[in-house]
Design a protein around this motif. Structure first.
Motif, PDB file in Angstrom:
ATOM      1  N   GLY A   1       0.802  -1.414  -0.227  1.00 44.04           N
ATOM      2  CA  GLY A   1       0.038  -0.157  -0.039  1.00 44.04           C
ATOM      3  C   GLY A   1       0.883   1.148   0.200  1.00 44.04           C
ATOM      4  O   GLY A   1       1.981   1.226   0.039  1.00 44.04           O
ATOM      5  N   SER A   2       0.222   2.478  -0.174  1.00 45.08           N
ATOM      6  CA  SER A   2       0.983   3.667  -0.031  1.00 45.08           C
ATOM      7  C   SER A   2      -0.043   4.795   0.664  1.00 45.08           C
ATOM      8  O   SER A   2      -1.172   4.616   0.740  1.00 45.08           O
ATOM      9  CB  SER A   2       1.489   3.978  -1.204  1.00 45.08           C
ATOM     10  N   ASN A   3       0.730   5.715   1.132  1.00 43.93           N
ATOM     11  CA  ASN A   3      -0.093   7.206   1.666  1.00 43.93           C
ATOM     12  C   ASN A   3       0.840   8.086   1.049  1.00 43.93           C
ATOM     13  O   ASN A   3       1.884   8.348   0.416  1.00 43.93           O
ATOM     14  CB  ASN A   3      -0.209   6.897   3.030  1.00 43.93           C
ATOM     15  N   GLY A   4       0.744   9.186   1.920  1.00 46.37           N
ATOM     16  CA  GLY A   4       1.223  10.511   1.391  1.00 46.37           C
ATOM     17  C   GLY A   4       2.640  10.356   1.821  1.00 46.37           C
ATOM     18  O   GLY A   4       3.410  11.384   1.136  1.00 46.37           O
ATOM     19  N   ASP A   5       3.248   9.662   2.627  1.00 48.74           N
ATOM     20  CA  ASP A   5       4.662   9.390   2.838  1.00 48.74           C
ATOM     21  C   ASP A   5       5.502   9.434   1.275  1.00 48.74           C
ATOM     22  O   ASP A   5       6.572   9.738   1.519  1.00 48.74           O
ATOM     23  CB  ASP A   5       5.013   8.273   3.729  1.00 48.74           C
ATOM     24  N   LEU A   6       4.559   8.804   0.504  1.00 48.25           N
ATOM     25  CA  LEU A   6       5.139   8.517  -0.853  1.00 48.25           C
ATOM     26  C   LEU A   6       5.785   9.616  -1.524  1.00 48.25           C
ATOM     27  O   LEU A   6       6.694   9.639  -2.234  1.00 48.25           O
ATOM     28  CB  LEU A   6       4.415   7.532  -1.793  1.00 48.25           C
ATOM     29  N   THR A   7       5.121  10.966  -1.408  1.00 52.22           N
ATOM     30  CA  THR A   7       5.707  12.062  -1.812  1.00 52.22           C
ATOM     31  C   THR A   7       6.964  12.364  -1.422  1.00 52.22           C
ATOM     32  O   THR A   7       7.769  13.016  -2.338  1.00 52.22           O
ATOM     33  CB  THR A   7       4.720  13.194  -1.331  1.00 52.22           C
ATOM     34  N   ALA A   8       7.321  12.230  -0.202  1.00 54.72           N
ATOM     35  CA  ALA A   8       8.780  12.233  -0.066  1.00 54.72           C
ATOM     36  C   ALA A   8       9.824  11.374  -0.915  1.00 54.72           C
ATOM     37  O   ALA A   8      10.964  11.948  -1.253  1.00 54.72           O
ATOM     38  CB  ALA A   8       9.112  11.995   1.542  1.00 54.72           C
ATOM     39  N   ALA A   9       9.319  10.106  -1.306  1.00 55.55           N
ATOM     40  CA  ALA A   9      10.217   9.327  -1.947  1.00 55.55           C
ATOM     41  C   ALA A   9      10.693   9.756  -3.197  1.00 55.55           C
ATOM     42  O   ALA A   9      11.969   9.681  -3.466  1.00 55.55           O
ATOM     43  CB  ALA A   9       9.429   8.002  -1.948  1.00 55.55           C
ATOM     44  N   GLU A  10       9.981  10.532  -3.908  1.00 57.51           N
ATOM     45  CA  GLU A  10      10.349  11.274  -5.108  1.00 57.51           C
ATOM     46  C   GLU A  10      11.521  12.123  -4.979  1.00 57.51           C
ATOM     47  O   GLU A  10      12.723  11.909  -5.816  1.00 57.51           O
ATOM     48  CB  GLU A  10       9.199  11.990  -5.578  1.00 57.51           C
ATOM     49  N   VAL A  11      11.682  12.644  -3.853  1.00 56.10           N
ATOM     50  CA  VAL A  11      13.028  13.665  -3.552  1.00 56.10           C
ATOM     51  C   VAL A  11      14.059  12.785  -3.346  1.00 56.10           C
ATOM     52  O   VAL A  11      15.041  12.884  -3.919  1.00 56.10           O
ATOM     53  CB  VAL A  11      12.474  14.727  -2.735  1.00 56.10           C
ATOM     54  N   GLU A  12      13.821  12.026  -2.238  1.00 54.92           N
ATOM     55  CA  GLU A  12      14.853  10.936  -1.813  1.00 54.92           C
ATOM     56  C   GLU A  12      15.370  10.066  -2.853  1.00 54.92           C
ATOM     57  O   GLU A  12      16.573   9.948  -2.767  1.00 54.92           O
ATOM     58  CB  GLU A  12      14.276  10.107  -0.537  1.00 54.92           C
ATOM     59  N   LEU A  13      14.477   9.656  -3.567  1.00 57.81           N
ATOM     60  CA  LEU A  13      15.015   8.701  -4.818  1.00 57.81           C
ATOM     61  C   LEU A  13      16.120   9.567  -5.671  1.00 57.81           C
ATOM     62  O   LEU A  13      16.967   8.745  -6.135  1.00 57.81           O
ATOM     63  CB  LEU A  13      13.998   8.516  -5.726  1.00 57.81           C
ATOM     64  N   LEU A  14      16.162  10.699  -5.958  1.00 51.87           N
ATOM     65  CA  LEU A  14      16.756  11.620  -6.711  1.00 51.87           C
ATOM     66  C   LEU A  14      18.245  11.107  -6.503  1.00 51.87           C
ATOM     67  O   LEU A  14      19.137  11.227  -7.225  1.00 51.87           O
ATOM     68  CB  LEU A  14      16.424  12.845  -6.651  1.00 51.87           C
ATOM     69  N   GLN A  15      18.685  11.035  -5.050  1.00 45.75           N
ATOM     70  CA  GLN A  15      19.923  11.061  -4.749  1.00 45.75           C
ATOM     71  C   GLN A  15      20.308   9.530  -4.658  1.00 45.75           C
ATOM     72  O   GLN A  15      21.457   9.400  -4.181  1.00 45.75           O
ATOM     73  CB  GLN A  15      19.847  11.426  -3.097  1.00 45.75           C
TER      74      GLN A  15
END
Ligand SMILES: Nc1ncnc2c1ncn2[C@@H]1O[C@H](COP(=O)(O)OP(=O)(O)OP(=O)(O)O)[C@@H](O)[C@H]1O
Ligand SMILES: [Mg+2]
Length: 264
Positions: A86-100
């Motif tokens: 599943g997912s929730n709003g936390d996933l929004t942060a992943a987009e930025v973290e993934l960049l690194q």
């Protein structure tokens, strides 16, 4: 071998989540082993599968950022009848973290490796955008299902999506292809519906599923009960249509396998 299918269209509200949840439930009811992955921070597929996104112990966010494994994040046999990450709003942060992160386009693919062989179908729901989360889904998949509403602006943006799929195919995932185009919220009484549908058939030919999903109120009501239409009202036109779609998908897979065998 698992068939991994991304359900995407950067246009909002075209029936991505409804398709993901109802197709997963229909495949599960035919005794296929199914995993649904919710790659959308809105968490609609999570809620629609009967799982509260606010109380998830693990989610796609932890999975993509290496904080938890696929085994730790998946929920076995969720109320909708399949396994779910599943997912929730936390996933929004992943987009930025993934960049690194190293191999940022392949985080999902790598994270799924330990469990992938347990499934026959993995369906991935996506947000209404083409971002790094969607790229992760596309890099992990063998096929793309594109739900389309047969209305005036439906074809707008589709060339951008096809362009993205081609780019991913060339650069990141040579296996990726368009699995099928699905006509959703279909209302044959509207002449516009027929015009747009004809255009789709002209442009995509055999890729367009014969099954069409009608506009059906049960499909819209079911998520508020945390159920796929099949478990909410199994005789509804919406539930029956998604069962037919599952049948078409399975038949097409069999046909493709036979063609490969004949060529060998
Ligand atoms: N065939 C249908 N008949 C009636 N209502 C539908 C049908 N398919 C979807 N809906 C409703 O239309 C709305 C949008 O559908 P859905 O959430 O599946 O689209 P989406 O593409 O996932 O949206 P988003 O881009 O926000 O993720 C929802 O309220 C859903 O219940
Ligand atoms: Mg959605």
């Amino acid at each position: 071998m698992a068939k991994i299918l991304t359900i995407t269209n950067q246009k909002g509200g075209v029936g991505k989540t409804t398709t993901c949840v109802n197709l997963a439930a229909s495949l599960a009811v035919t005794k296929k082993r199914v995993l649904l992955i919710d790659m959308d921070p809105q968490g609609n597929a999570t809620m629609g599968s009967g799982v509260d996104k606010h109380t998830l112990e693990g989610s796609v966010y932890e999975l993509l950022t290496d904080q938890a494994s696929a085994v730790e994040t998946r929920i076995s046999n969720c109320p909708a009848g399949y396994d779910l990450i599943g997912s929730n709003g936390d996933l929004t942060a992943a987009e930025v973290e993934l960049l690194q992160m190293p191999r940022r386009e392949f985080r999902l693919k790598m994270a799924l490796q330990p469990i992938i062989e347990e499934y026959e179908y993995v369906l991935i729901d996506n947000p209404p955008s083409l971002n790094l989360l969607t790229v992760n889904a596309l890099a992990a998949s063998s096929g793309v299902i594109i739900p389309m509403q047969c209305e005036y602006y439906a074809l707008e943006g589709i060339s951008a999506l096809v362009g993205t799929i081609n780019k991913i195919n060339q650069r990141l995932n040579p296996e990726l292809k368009i699995e099928g185009i699905l006509r959703t919220m279909f209302d044959p009484r509207m002449s516009l519906t027929k015009d747009v549908s004809d255009h789709l058939l002209e442009y995509f030919g055999e890729k367009v599923y014969r099954t069409v999903i009608p506009r059906n109120v049960r499909l819209a009501e079911a998520p508020s009960h945390g159920l796929p239409a099949l478990l909410y009202d199994k005789n509804s036109r919406g539930a029956v249509a998604y069962l037919a779609l599952a049948g078409e998908l399975i038949r097409r897979s069999r046909q493709a396998k036979n063609e490969v065998l004949q060529e060998a």
